[in-house]
Design an enzyme around this catalytic site. Structure first.
Site, PDB file in Angstrom:
ATOM      1  N   GLY A   1     -53.017 -29.165 -26.958  1.00 55.86           N
ATOM      2  CA  GLY A   1     -53.689 -30.021 -27.926  1.00 55.86           C
ATOM      3  C   GLY A   1     -55.122 -30.278 -27.503  1.00 55.86           C
ATOM      4  O   GLY A   1     -55.670 -29.569 -26.646  1.00 55.86           O
ATOM      5  N   GLY A   2     -55.738 -31.316 -28.082  1.00 53.46           N
ATOM      6  CA  GLY A   2     -57.155 -31.574 -27.824  1.00 53.46           C
ATOM      7  C   GLY A   2     -57.463 -31.796 -26.364  1.00 53.46           C
ATOM      8  O   GLY A   2     -58.373 -31.174 -25.806  1.00 53.46           O
TER       9      GLY A   2
ATOM     10  N   LYS B   1     -61.997 -35.867 -34.316  1.00 56.96           N
ATOM     11  CA  LYS B   1     -62.494 -34.967 -33.279  1.00 56.96           C
ATOM     12  C   LYS B   1     -62.609 -33.514 -33.745  1.00 56.96           C
ATOM     13  O   LYS B   1     -63.464 -32.777 -33.265  1.00 56.96           O
ATOM     14  CB  LYS B   1     -61.595 -35.041 -32.051  1.00 56.96           C
ATOM     15  CG  LYS B   1     -61.705 -36.333 -31.262  1.00 56.96           C
ATOM     16  CD  LYS B   1     -60.842 -36.244 -30.008  1.00 56.96           C
ATOM     17  CE  LYS B   1     -60.994 -37.464 -29.136  1.00 56.96           C
ATOM     18  NZ  LYS B   1     -60.211 -37.336 -27.879  1.00 56.96           N
TER      19      LYS B   1
ATOM     20  N   ASP C   1     -63.564 -34.816 -22.156  1.00 54.02           N
ATOM     21  CA  ASP C   1     -62.274 -35.099 -21.515  1.00 54.02           C
ATOM     22  C   ASP C   1     -62.058 -34.185 -20.319  1.00 54.02           C
ATOM     23  O   ASP C   1     -61.663 -34.622 -19.229  1.00 54.02           O
ATOM     24  CB  ASP C   1     -61.125 -34.914 -22.508  1.00 54.02           C
ATOM     25  CG  ASP C   1     -61.000 -36.059 -23.490  1.00 54.02           C
ATOM     26  OD1 ASP C   1     -61.557 -37.140 -23.222  1.00 54.02           O
ATOM     27  OD2 ASP C   1     -60.339 -35.876 -24.526  1.00 54.02           O
TER      28      ASP C   1
ATOM     29  N   ASN D   1     -65.762 -34.992 -28.723  1.00 58.96           N
ATOM     30  CA  ASN D   1     -65.679 -36.454 -28.652  1.00 58.96           C
ATOM     31  C   ASN D   1     -67.033 -37.112 -28.443  1.00 58.96           C
ATOM     32  O   ASN D   1     -67.114 -38.309 -28.164  1.00 58.96           O
ATOM     33  CB  ASN D   1     -64.680 -36.911 -27.585  1.00 58.96           C
ATOM     34  CG  ASN D   1     -65.030 -36.440 -26.182  1.00 58.96           C
ATOM     35  OD1 ASN D   1     -66.089 -35.874 -25.933  1.00 58.96           O
ATOM     36  ND2 ASN D   1     -64.125 -36.697 -25.246  1.00 58.96           N
TER      37      ASN D   1
END
Length: 278
Positions: free
Chosen positions: A134-135, A71, A108, A92
């Site tokens: 985080g992501g 990613k 997301d 993504n």
């Protein structure tokens, strides 16, 4: 059934055994009569940079769903990074445009925000606390900012990750009030747990649950358990909650729109036709 006219979306990651997208997208494609297929493809991290561009040149590939561990790496391999992916520092999805131009985005956070709207809590004007930089936490923060929250606080025990996310939010949304280092949920309309904390019995909670006000919208990103101990504790406080799988099923229509597929399903239709193992 694949034909010579089938359009492919590659699902790139390593390992592939946990991939759920083929069991959600492909049954929908079959039901809707769309000649397309999501194909899982294991690509090692050491080979991804060399192989990605070649895979995207295949004439029947419309793009890729990108998952771990690629990613972040993929951002350096495309021609355009959209704001949500730039703020998240990860993507993504990558779309192949006419002429071969590659565009990366992150969904997301869009899935989380769409879930909020469907659950009756549009984010515009609200204050939000996102625990975890985080992501997935970064993606949710980016989408909340784009959706018009009035104030956002980000918290992570990794100071560099937290500060980096805050800096990117300020850069893309200069009018937004961004705070760091706050984990107390007092006074926030929305609280998001984007960490593994509170997932299992006995885990420490991501925030002090006794400080959650009744009516706070509390979201979770964990998908392996629907009602985590954290969500259960929030419900006992009178909070409205959103489970992790809501984010998954809400973002898929956004993915399909990004890739240019029609008709677009509702999350309920996706759930109805998905062939996920029990």
């Amino acid at each position: 059934m694949l034909t010579g006219n089938s359009t492919l979306l590659l699902h790139l990651g390593d390992p592939t055994h946990s991939f759920k997208a083929p069991m959600i997208y492909n049954p929908w494609f079959a039901h809707a009569g769309i000649d397309a297929c999501v194909v899982p493809l294991g690509v090692r991290a050491t080979e991804f940079a060399a192989e990605f561009g070649l895979l995207m040149k295949a004439t029947n590939v419309r793009g890729a769903l990108v998952t771990m561990p690629h990613k972040v790496t993929v951002l350096d391999l495309v021609d355009e990074v959209r704001p949500a992916a730039a703020i998240a520092g990860a993507a993504n999805a990558v779309r192949v445009e006419p002429g071969g131009r590659l565009v990366a985005d992150m969904f997301d956070g869009e899935g989380f925000v769409r879930g909020m709207r469907r659950n009756g809590r549009p984010p515009q004007g609200l204050s939000a606390l996102v625990v975890g930089s985080g992501g997935v936490g970064s993606a949710i923060a980016a989408s909340l900012a784009a959706a018009g929250v009035s104030r956002i606080a980000v918290f992570d025990t990794r100071a560099a990750a937290m500060q980096g996310l805050a800096d990117r939010l300020r850069s893309h949304h200069p009018a937004l009030e961004v705070q760091t280092g706050i984990s107390d949920p007092t006074g926030f309309d929305v609280v998001v747990n984007a960490t593994p904390m509170g997932m299992n019995p006995g885990d420490p909670m991501p925030v002090a649950v006794d400080r959650l006000a009744p009516g706070t919208f509390v979201g979770e990103v964990v998908m392996t358990t629907a009602i985590t101990p954290f969500l259960q504790a929030a419900r006992q406080r009178g909070c409205t909650t959103q489970v992790g799988t809501d984010m998954l099923f809400e973002q898929i229509p956004a993915y399909l729109e990004f890739f240019g597929f029609t008709p677009l399903p509702t999350p309920a239709q996706l759930r109805e036709h998905a062939q996920l193992a029990a």
